[in-house]
Design an enzyme around this catalytic site. Sequence first.
Site, PDB file in Angstrom:
ATOM      1  N   ASP A 108      42.233 -18.971   9.083  1.00 55.59           N
ATOM      2  CA  ASP A 108      41.642 -18.820  10.599  1.00 55.59           C
ATOM      3  C   ASP A 108      42.109 -17.602  11.347  1.00 55.59           C
ATOM      4  O   ASP A 108      43.072 -17.051  10.768  1.00 55.59           O
ATOM      5  CB  ASP A 108      41.934 -19.951  11.249  1.00 55.59           C
TER       6      ASP A 108
ATOM      7  N   LYS B 104      34.984 -14.501   9.510  1.00 54.88           N
ATOM      8  CA  LYS B 104      34.056 -13.522   9.226  1.00 54.88           C
ATOM      9  C   LYS B 104      33.153 -14.321   8.120  1.00 54.88           C
ATOM     10  O   LYS B 104      32.275 -13.569   7.653  1.00 54.88           O
ATOM     11  CB  LYS B 104      34.495 -12.442   8.787  1.00 54.88           C
TER      12      LYS B 104
END
Length: 408
Positions: A195, A217
């Site tokens: 994360d 992403k």
Amino acid sequence: MTESPYLVGLRLAGKKVVVVGGGSVAQRRLPLLISSGADVHVISRSATRAVEAMDGITLSLREYRDGDLEGAWYALAATDDAQVNATVVAEADRRQIFCVRADSAVEGSAVTPATFSYAGLAVGVLAGGEHRRSAAIRSAIREALQRGVITLESPECSDVVRGGVALVGGGPGDPELITVRGRRLLAQADVVIADRLAPPELLAELPPHVEVIDAAKIPYGRAMAQDAIHAAMIEQAKSGKFVVRLKGGDPFVFARGYEEVLACAEAGIPVTVVPGVTSAIAVPASAGVPVTHRATNHEFVVVSGHLPPGHPESLVNWNALAALSGTIVLLMAVERIELFVDALLKGGRPAETPVLVVQHGTTPAQHTLRATLADTPEKVRAEGIRPPAIVVIGAVAGFGGVRGLNNS
């Protein structure tokens, strides 16, 4: 020439062990003897409260007497009287019982190593009776294992499953605040799905062969991102890799960790959960503020600010929160701080209630702001506070200035 001790592991389950002395030395040694399953007898004129409260020992509060070692397999002389310790060792020698003399390691027939357990291993270090040296080396070995400098590829380490996932809480930001187990599993990962709030220093420690996937992403919009994370975990695990899903804080505190557990379970992927140190408690602590304090509050509540008051999907009763006298910890709240403050004021929380805001808590970039409930939004905007930040509301937020507190 100094004699070298012969290292051996004793199986003491069901066997009599006598500890003479009930002070701090015995207090440190007894837990491992008890966990070995030994029949532990403690003889001492007095004992610490911790020793008195220990289950699994037979405690006799009296002077040591010759003959107390009868039937023993192992003994420990741990009094603060050198003469008594010498007498215990002498009896042990007559009876051919190995005995540790705590105040003078070289005068007993056995030496206690500095030990630790790790992933099914029992590791012990002896340094010729130099306790500080053996303890320092023991600590260095343990840290090397935790950091992955020494790696274990053992089927006995059951929580490392090729084709499985470990959901690991990375803690509030400081890389040293991950749990020992979390660091161990991270060091053995084939793939890490991380994360945005996972401590980046932990990723920097990983060996070059470890594939790191940035969950922040992963493609698709906000609504699809979590499904994409599930898919990445499952795909990597099904290829036979050990996957660590590294999250900030604790994986079950507003981190969607249980959704990830369910996704793995539905796909037949073995999953291990490693709790983490949650920022809701650790970040205020790093700023010198407890979330509870005797005679100040009897409750604290952790609230997610990802939805504003009045949102149709919000599950928070803001009027009930405002009526509480205890501590409110708001996560993910600074972007909408005006709305949350307004809801609490309208619900009856006093305008002068102390507030603490901590940005980048537990890291070198930590920044704190103190305010009252009424002026918090203005001060947050004036100082440019941005996520990640924790907002603490309540009497405890007014605490501070503890001399000598050092959380760096």
